[in-house]
Each structure stands twice: as structure tokens, then as C-alpha cells.
Design an enzyme around this catalytic site. Structure first.
Site: not given
Lengths: 163, 582
Positions: B280, B283, B300, B320, B359, B362, B367, B504
Site C-alpha cells: 500500500e 501504491e 483493510c 487501495s 471478515k 470478505e 475474488e 478493530c
């Protein structure tokens, strides 16, 4: 601007345009949701999903809040209503005067349940809270007409007037 | 500050004007029972459990919203008060699914505790009860309306704090239900799976999808190589489930317990967090140098990603392209690790332990299989892990293992602080600053981006360059910040967004603290402190100095942003329609 009509691209649903005007009128006004829903229901006769969605997107009010308000107030409807809307008051005074028997009679004569609409679109039936005419209990409203001191045996005669 | 003196149960107490009776009682060390109350989130006086008698008042008043005044006399235990509270509680219980024995919240249920405290011994009301269908279609959250007591905390959290607003109060009177519109499933509405509703639910009406059985099965399967990977925030909160004081880091207890459960390897997701920073950070530098899309926004937090896909599709190119550390780690384990260790990737089963319910969603995104295998096989929340440890009868005090396993080893302090709001930003700044200047930083602590303020900003001089950064946590704050960016009112190079307020450490999968605790203690700060303490202690505090990460680039990815890195460590996003027409 979204039009939900899919029959022809050129054809614009006149109701959609009227809803646009209503939304424009109340844009930025605090506490505008209930008057907007009232006027939208006047246009459509009820508050279908796509109308709620337009109001939500264009007035930036969450769908949950709109749906919550619609389901809270008995005057708002998620289902299409009949040409004649029968509202049987089940407030305390009407109830003790036998309003439930009158409601049963309407159900029997029309062959529909509370919240339902006859197949020909003529009558819809609702039970409502106190309409503020306890002195006339039990009370039934059909559109703007008020019937007081009703007996179950009179239901059939009243319905005839609208047929 | 203007002060007010009043008496509560004949005890004199002096408190600032504007305090509620509940706050004043707390100062006087008198506990008034509450149920719907959650400070700053839900203060609506709806449940009537905090009723008190106030001299001169016509009726009993709700202490949680009633303001104090000079000379006020409050009584919290009169016969009338006790009777009113008891009847109210009995009525709430009369329409509550009382299957406490099989309820996930048994032992940590505010309703159960109240019933005990008010000594409810039998329920006199045998009236109608609801039997409503369970909503278990979401990969993350189960909604059980039969346990709901209509306190509305979840609605306030979802609507006011997170501005996700997918649940609301529907219908009225006895038929009232907290639900998505048309009683749809959470899976059919723009729920982002953040699970904040779960953390504020006083009962078992909202809970995570339990995936522990899949993990027990994997652990029992002889041919599987089962790996646990733990997020930074787990060590900061798991101890709470075992009686440790809040904010105690329990890293070695956790590693030991996971080995005792039978995991073949226990790795630290922080290593992947370090990897994320490399990707990142690169990037960010590339976008700044090459005039790419700015601000760059972190990716994230899967709750944030889904929120962005639903509500800010115009910012998808700002995100990102880095996968989250969880997904990066899974991809690394099923490729580089599998190759090096000579294990068939089909036989590697990765369980990630996350403070997060999003999560779970996710990990199931289509993907996330670029290696040919799902990056992550099962996601468990901190709570589910605690339950497994308890079920297995493992002594959580045992600390025979101090370190995460080789070859992934221990991570840097930068990876550790990922678990707190501002942590990703701070970790990135540590690396980016050194990469740009080529000079070691004099101080590694970027304190401007720490703390629980909703939106934080920092301008950091890096060599010739000035990097403007912003941090938002909680989706309501994220929305505010993005509106500012959209209108051109604010300009940044880099934005960190975390879906959960506090980041988190206060995620939707973390141990649940009752209102009696979280109304008065900032659990976000307490848990974050555990991470900052650990960061301070670690020998390596910068991602680019993590030897495991350096080795991963040497042997496999060659350099950050390389084609191989892109194939395994990066992803893409899709706009999602809210409430599609049927």
C-alpha cells in the site's frame, strides 16, 4: 430521474411527475416525511416499493425509516386500496359496542380479510384505531362517509349503495 | 462548571448541572438498573427499568434521561419503584424466547442478569407470544426476533453511528419488530456485516454466524494442515473472556491455547499487515509520483469496503487495490508457504481469528481465490475462539509458547497497531517516510493519528514532500469525511477508514461488554493501549524491517507492486445497488 414504466420509453407516467413535484416541494423541509407520504399515497392510492425507494434516494431518508413510518400508521398502505375504502373502527368504545361483529360481517359479505381488496378493485377493508367519533359507536367510514350506531344486519344494505 | 446538589436515597451528591439522575446515582455509588440505556448511543428511556421516584413529581421518572436539579430528592428503592420495575421486567420476559440454556449469550446477557437481580421467580403472564422466523441467511450475522426486547440499541448503532440504517423499528404495538424493510434478510439489504449491532445487543437477538464446527472438523481431519492466523486486535481483547482486566495483552496465552486446540501452526496476521504496508505504501508513492487517483483510501476493513461499494461508488478507484492482511496472508500460505514446506495447498486449511464479522463475508467474496484456492477457509470471531477454548477445557493461563511459529515469525510493531484506529496510517507513515527520505525516523510515534476522535488529520513532512493524511473510524465519520472530500472542502493524499468505531479493537467480533461497563469505560482506548504497549516493546517497529516480509520479496514477489504481487495480493471492487427493484 427514474421512471418505472417499462411499456414505452416515450411514455412518462404522469404519477411519477406528480411525485417529483411533491418531493421538490418538500426538499430540505424538516419533518417532511409524513406529508410527503400522504401526498404520495394520494397520487398512487398506496405506497409501493418503488415510490418508497424514490423518496428515500431523493430526500436522503433511509428506507428503514420510511418503511417504519408507513407500517406504524394505519392510514398508510403498502397494498393497493379499493375504490371504496371501508374502515371499521376498533377503538375501545366501538369495540365494546360490537365493532368486531360488524367487521366480521364485512369480511363475510366481501369475501376478503382485513387489509384485503376485492378482485374487482371496488372495496378494500381495514380495521382502524379510534376515529374520534365515540358517541356514534360503533363507527364505520367508507371513504368520506361516516356510519354510526351500526348493526351487523345493516352491512349488506350499506354495501349496496356503492355497487 | 455549574454544580448541582441533590440527594439520592438520602445520600447527598454534588454533580455538574446537566447530569442525568442515572449519572448522579453512579457518582453516589448507587446502581440503578438499566436495559435499553447505552451511553451516547441509546438514551431514550424506553425500557422503564431505571424508574425512580422524584419528590414532587407526578409519576415515576426514567433516571437515564431525567436531568438533575438543585435540591432534588430521588428515591431508587421505594415499594412503588420496585413494583413498577418488576412488573415491567415480567412483561418483557413474558414475550421473550427464554431458551437461556442454549443461548449464546447465557452468562453474558443483560436481561438474564436483571431477572436475577430483581429476583424474578415466576412469570404471571401467560399471554400471546411471537414465533418469528430466524434470519440466518447472512454469512456474518444471525437475527433472532424472538429474543429481541426492542431496546433499539442496534437501531441507534446501525442508523445513527454507522449511517448504514438497514434495520429499523417496523410495525407498532405488540407487532413491533426490529427488522430490515418487508422483513427481508440482512443478506438482501445493504448491511455491511460490521456486527456493531451484535456488540450493543443486550441479549441474544443478534449474534455472529457460528463457524466453529467447521474448525473442529478440520482439526479432527488427519490429512489437513490446519493453520490459525490471528489479527492484532485479538490479543488485546481475548483475555476479557477469561477474566483478565480489559487492556491486558494475552499474546502468549492465545498462541499456547491455539496450539493446545490442535492447530499445526499459529501465525500472526500482523506479518501480512507488514506486507500490506509494503504494497500500500508503494501504491501511495506511485500514485503521488505518477499523478494517480488520490486520496488513496485504505482497504483493510471489509465493512468499510462494502459500505463504499453501496454508498460511495465514485470512490472505488480511490480504494487501495491491496487485499486486506487476512486475504493476503491466506494467499501467501496457499502458494509460497505451501511450495516451501512441500504441502499440497488443497490440504492447507487456514482459519483466521478476527475481531470482525465482516471478515466472514470478505473471505467468501469470489475474488478471493487467486491462488486457485480460497485464501481463507473459515473466519472465527474472537468470541467463537473463546468458546472453543472453553469447550476444550484449556487453561488459558498457560503461556508455554511465547512466539508465533516459524517460518512466518513475529511481526513488527507497525503490524500490531493495525488493530487500533489510526494504526494503519501510522504504520504506513513509518515506512513511507523512511523510503522517501532514505533516513531513519527520529520518532516512530505519530500521535496525531491515535485516539478516539472521530476524524483525525495529520500533515507529515517527508523529505521535500508534505503528506496530508486523514483517519476516520465508524462509518458515520467515514461518510462525513468523504462528503468533505467530495465537495472539495478537504484534500488529502491518504485516508485510513475503519468501519468500526475505535477500529478493530472494538470490532463486531470482539468480546461483548455490557452497557454497565461500556457506558462508563472507553473500551476502544483500553484495548488500543494494549496494542501500543506491545508495539513499544517490540525490537522491530517498522514493516519494511520485518525479516519475514523481506524474505517473501526475495524469494517470491521480488518487489512491492510486482506482477506476482498484483496477482496474489491485490483485488478489485464492484458497485453494489441498494435495494434493487424486485
Amino acid at each position: 430521474m427514474s421512471s418505472t414504466c417499462s411499456c414505452s420509453k416515450e411514455f412518462v407516467d404522469e404519477r411519477e411527475e406528480r411525485l417529483t413535484e411533491v418531493i421538490e416541494k418538500y426538499r430540505g423541509v424538516r419533518g417532511a416525511l409524513i406529508p410527503v407520504l400522504h401526498e404520495a399515497q394520494e397520487i398512487y392510492g398506496y405506497l409501493p416499493f418503488h415510490v418508497q425507494k424514490r423518496i428515500s434516494e431523493e430526500m436522503q431518508i433511509p428506507m428503514g425509516e420510511i418503511y417504519g413510518v408507513i407500517t406504524f400508521y394505519t392510514q398508510f398502505s403498502l397494498e393497493p386500496k379499493g375504490e371504496y375504502q371501508i374502515q371499521v373502527c376498533l377503538g375501545t368504545a366501538c369495540y365494546v359496542k360490537g365493532a368486531n361483529l360488524i367487521l366480521e360481517k364485512f369480511k363475510e359479505k366481501l369475501g376478503i380479510d382485513v387489509g384485503g381488496c376485492t378482485e374487482d378493485g371496488k372495496f378494500s377493508l381495514q380495521a382502524c384505531r379510534c376515529v374520534g367519533a365515540c358517541g356514534l359507536a360503533p363507527v364505520v367510514m367508507i371513504n368520506e362517509d361516516v356510519y354510526g350506531g351500526l348493526k351487523p344486519s345493516e352491512v349488506e344494505k350499506i354495501l349496496k349503495k356503492y355497487q | 462548571m455549574e454544580m448541582v446538589t441533590l440527594t439520592i436515597d438520602n445520600k447527598k451528591v454534588r454533580v455538574p448541572k446537566g447530569y442525568t439522575v442515572l449519572q448522579a446515582a453512579r457518582e453516589a455509588k448507587i446502581e440503578i438498573p438499566t436495559l435499553c440505556f447505552l451511553k451516547d448511543i441509546n438514551e431514550i428511556g424506553a425500557c422503564r427499568m431505571c424508574l425512580v421516584e422524584i419528590k414532587g413529581a407526578k409519576k415515576l421518572e426514567t433516571a437515564c434521561v431525567y436531568p438533575v436539579s438543585e435540591g432534588m430528592e430521588v428515591y431508587t428503592q421505594t415499594p412503588q419503584v420496585r413494583e413498577a420495575r418488576k412488573v415491567t421486567l415480567e412483561l418483557i420476559l413474558s414475550n421473550h424466547d427464554r431458551s437461556c440454556l442454549t443461548c449464546v449469550r447465557s452468562g453474558n446477557c443483560e436481561l438474564q442478569k436483571l431477572a436475577e437481580q430483581l429476583q424474578i421467580e415466576e412469570l404471571p403472564y401467560e399471554g400471546e407470544t411471537h414465533k418469528r422466523p430466524l434470519d440466518n441467511f447472512s454469512p456474518s450475522i444471525i437475527r433472532d426476533p424472538n429474543k429481541c426486547i426492542l431496546c433499539r440499541r442496534c437501531v441507534s448503532m446501525c442508523k445513527e453511528v454507522q449511517t448504514v440504517a438497514v434495520i429499523d423499528v417496523i410495525e407498532r404495538g405488540f407487532d413491533t419488530i426490529i427488522s430490515p424493510i418487508y422483513e427481508k434478510s440482512l443478506n438482501e439489504v445493504p448491511c455491511v456485516n460490521c456486527g456493531q449491532c451484535i456488540t450493543v445487543c443486550p441479549v441474544g437477538a443478534l449474534r455472529e454466524k457460528n463457524d466453529t464446527e467447521k474448525v473442529w472438523d478440520a482439526l479432527a481431519a488427519e490429512d489437513l494442515h490446519v493453520i490459525a492466523v490471528t489479527a492484532p486486535a485479538i490479543r488485546a481483547a481475548l483475555g476479557e473472556e477469561f477474566g483478565f482486566p480489559m487492556g491486558t495483552p494475552v499474546t502468549s496465552n492465545m498462541i499456547t491455547a491455539l496450539h493446545n486446540l490442535g492447530f499445526d501452526k499459529v501465525f500472526d496476521v500482523d506479518t501480512a499487515a507488514d506486507l500490506t504496508i509494503m504494497e500500500e505504501g508503494t501504491e501511495l508513492l506511485n500514485r503521488i509520483k505518477e499523478g494517480g487517483k488520490l486520496p488513496l483510501i485504505t482497504s483493510c476493513s471489509p465493512g468499510w469496503i462494502k459500505f463504499c461499494e453501496h454508498n460511495f461508488p465514485e470512490f472505488l478507484d480511490n480504494l487501495s487495490t491491496c487485499k486486506s492482511p487476512q486475504q493476503m496472508f491466506g494467499a501467501v500460505l496457499k502458494t509460497v508457504y505451501a511450495e516451501r514446506m512441500g504441502i499440497d495447498p488443497a490440504k492447507i486449511f487456514v482459519v483466521s481469528i478476527m475481531p470482525c464479522t465482516a471478515k466472514k463475508f470478505e473471505a467468501k467474496r469470489p475474488e478471493m481465490t487467486s491462488s486457485g484456492y480460497p485464501d481463507i477457509d473459515v473466519v472465527l470471531t474472537t468470541r467463537e475462539l473463546a468458546r472453543m477454548i472453553k469447550e476444550a477445557g484449556i487453561d488459558f493461563n498457560e503461556t508455554t509458547r511465547q512466539h508465533f511459529d516459524d517460518p512466518m515469525g513475529d511481526a513488527s510493531g507497525a503490524g500490531v497497531i493495525f488493530g487500533a484506529t489510526g494504526g494503519v496510517m501510522e504504520a504506513a507513515l513509518r515506512t513511507v517516510a523512511e523510503v522517501i527520505t532514505g533516513q531513519p525516523l527520529s520518532s516512530l510515534d505519530f500521535t496525531e493519528v491515535r485516539g478516539v476522535e472521530g476524524i483525525k488529520e495529520a500533515t507529515v513532512d517527508v523529505g521535500e514532500m508534505e503528506i496530508k493524511a486523514a483517519v476516520a473510524h465508524g462509518l458515520g465519520n467515514a461518510r462525513k469525511l468523504l462528503e468533505r472530500v467530495k465537495s472539495g472542502e478537504a484534500k488529502y493524499h491518504f485516508i485510513e477508514i475503519m468501519a468500526c468505531p475505535g477500529g478493530c479493537v472494538a470490532g463486531g467480533g470482539q468480546p461483548i461488554q455490557p452497557s454497565q461497563v461500556r457506558s462508563w469505560i472507553d473500551i476502544r482506548s483500553e484495548r488500543a493501549n494494549a496494542l501500543y504497549k506491545e508495539d513499544k516493546k517490540l525490537p522491530i517497529r517498522k514493516s519494511h524491517e520485518n525479516p519475514t516480509v523481506q524474505r517473501l520479496y526475495d524469494i517470491y514477489f521480488s518487489s512491492p507492486g510486482s506482477p506476482k504481487a498484483h496477482e496474489l495480493l491485490h483485488t478489485h471492487y464492484t458497485p453494489r445497488e441498494n435495494y434493487p427493484e424486485e
